[in-house]
Write a protein that holds these residues in place. Sequence first.
Motif, PDB file in Angstrom:
ATOM      1  N   ARG A 157     142.250  26.830  39.502  1.00  0.00           N
ATOM      2  CA  ARG A 157     141.116  27.738  39.693  1.00  0.00           C
ATOM      3  C   ARG A 157     141.062  28.340  41.093  1.00  0.00           C
ATOM      4  O   ARG A 157     140.448  29.383  41.289  1.00  0.00           O
ATOM      5  N   SER A 158     141.699  27.675  42.058  1.00  0.00           N
ATOM      6  CA  SER A 158     141.597  28.144  43.442  1.00  0.00           C
ATOM      7  C   SER A 158     142.097  29.575  43.627  1.00  0.00           C
ATOM      8  O   SER A 158     141.369  30.423  44.167  1.00  0.00           O
ATOM      9  N   ARG A 169     128.449  40.616  40.888  1.00  0.00           N
ATOM     10  CA  ARG A 169     127.769  39.375  40.517  1.00  0.00           C
ATOM     11  C   ARG A 169     126.558  39.685  39.649  1.00  0.00           C
ATOM     12  O   ARG A 169     126.049  40.818  39.640  1.00  0.00           O
ATOM     13  N   LEU A 202     139.084  36.756  42.436  1.00  0.00           N
ATOM     14  CA  LEU A 202     137.812  37.343  42.010  1.00  0.00           C
ATOM     15  C   LEU A 202     136.955  37.704  43.216  1.00  0.00           C
ATOM     16  O   LEU A 202     136.263  38.730  43.217  1.00  0.00           O
ATOM     17  N   GLY A 203     136.999  36.867  44.244  1.00  0.00           N
ATOM     18  CA  GLY A 203     136.267  37.183  45.463  1.00  0.00           C
ATOM     19  C   GLY A 203     136.772  38.461  46.117  1.00  0.00           C
ATOM     20  O   GLY A 203     135.990  39.284  46.613  1.00  0.00           O
ATOM     21  N   ARG A 207     139.685  31.970  41.882  1.00  0.00           N
ATOM     22  CA  ARG A 207     138.429  32.137  42.626  1.00  0.00           C
ATOM     23  C   ARG A 207     138.611  33.123  43.783  1.00  0.00           C
ATOM     24  O   ARG A 207     137.773  34.012  44.009  1.00  0.00           O
ATOM     25  N   GLN A 208     139.706  32.973  44.508  1.00  0.00           N
ATOM     26  CA  GLN A 208     139.947  33.853  45.656  1.00  0.00           C
ATOM     27  C   GLN A 208     140.229  35.286  45.215  1.00  0.00           C
ATOM     28  O   GLN A 208     139.814  36.240  45.885  1.00  0.00           O
ATOM     29  N   HIS A 218     135.557  41.391  44.109  1.00  0.00           N
ATOM     30  CA  HIS A 218     134.129  41.600  44.364  1.00  0.00           C
ATOM     31  C   HIS A 218     133.923  42.312  45.697  1.00  0.00           C
ATOM     32  O   HIS A 218     133.116  43.249  45.814  1.00  0.00           O
ATOM     33  N   LYS A 259     148.300  34.994  43.833  1.00  0.00           N
ATOM     34  CA  LYS A 259     147.049  35.750  43.922  1.00  0.00           C
ATOM     35  C   LYS A 259     147.297  37.252  43.796  1.00  0.00           C
ATOM     36  O   LYS A 259     146.527  37.956  43.130  1.00  0.00           O
ATOM     37  N   GLU A 274     136.210  31.920  35.910  1.00  0.00           N
ATOM     38  CA  GLU A 274     137.372  31.288  36.550  1.00  0.00           C
ATOM     39  C   GLU A 274     138.203  30.491  35.558  1.00  0.00           C
ATOM     40  O   GLU A 274     139.428  30.641  35.470  1.00  0.00           O
ATOM     41  N   ARG A 306     126.851  32.723  35.407  1.00  0.00           N
ATOM     42  CA  ARG A 306     128.151  32.271  35.903  1.00  0.00           C
ATOM     43  C   ARG A 306     129.174  33.387  35.820  1.00  0.00           C
ATOM     44  O   ARG A 306     129.195  34.154  34.862  1.00  0.00           O
ATOM     45  N   GLY A 307     130.047  33.458  36.838  1.00  0.00           N
ATOM     46  CA  GLY A 307     131.140  34.408  36.815  1.00  0.00           C
ATOM     47  C   GLY A 307     130.795  35.753  37.419  1.00  0.00           C
ATOM     48  O   GLY A 307     129.847  35.904  38.190  1.00  0.00           O
TER      49      GLY A 307
END
Length: 326
Positions: free
Chosen positions: A41-42, A59, A48-49, A45-46, A52, A6, A30, A63-64
């Motif tokens: 993807r996990s 956002r 990108l979170g 996803r984390q 953000h 990550k 993702e 999507r995305g």
Amino acid sequence: MTKTLKDQLYEALLRSMASGHLEPGLVLLEGNIADIFGMSRSPVRQTLGRLHDEGVISRFDGRGFLVGRAPGSIVRRSLTAADFRAAGGRASVKRTDSWRALAERVEHDVVLCSMKGRLELNELQLAKSLGVSRATTYRILLQLQSLGVVEKVKYSSWNVVPLDDDRLHQLYDARRQLEPFMIARACERIADKAIQRYLDRLDQAQSRYPRIEASQLDALENDLHHEALEQGGNPEILIMLQRTRPILLISKHLLGGEIELPPGDPFFAAHRQVFEAMQQRRAEQASEALYRHIKDSEALVQERLANFRHAGELREPGYLRWLSQR
């Protein structure tokens, strides 16, 4: 310290956005990013979170995420590896290094807990706590299984093998039978320069002791109980000895961390006796010296283990659950 998947992905995305190669308003998906970096993807996803939460991406009604805090337009295109390489980075992550760093962390937690009782390890919870794919988690668990630290009991569930007094004695008994035999065989095969390197490392550590890292002690243990034994030329015995690794893991994860380093020579003199006998090509003498070392060290390790069970503090991670009283 080795960076996680990550962290590596986070830096790659941040660098590419800062350089403009991932332009404001670009849609980040993702699946697209996971395909480029060859990961699940996990962690994407984390990551990108995290970006953000830091206000680097935003956002939108789709999507995305969009590159930028409040971009004026939406750019839809597929990202490629070239987007990351052009920013002076790369479109890959160091999987092996990252995996090994995580495995060390899990090994530390699991070994310490195993000294106090029997636990269940939940594979799904471990993957979630590490923020990695199930494939990476499974690889870590297979490594621990090969060391005799965990055993699989059912789907996504493993048991931590407890390091009680009886098991520790059995592991030492196995080492007393196998290691002296292998070190005698190694006397005939090992190079002089390798033996001298081991002796030099012992001298350097002894001159600085106790102002040394616990990892250095583990490396010295590895010199005798792994590298030198490998020269014995019997891989089947080496596989058997792999199961006795928890003996060395006790000291690796206790000394210099949970408990202070012993005031005197922890094992330097005993190792030196073995290596000096090997240097003189005296196989029987090397074998006897190693047997005495293993026999004498059992009482010391049993004492460390007993003290830690009595006074050591544990904060077991969420992926472990106690199955027996501590």
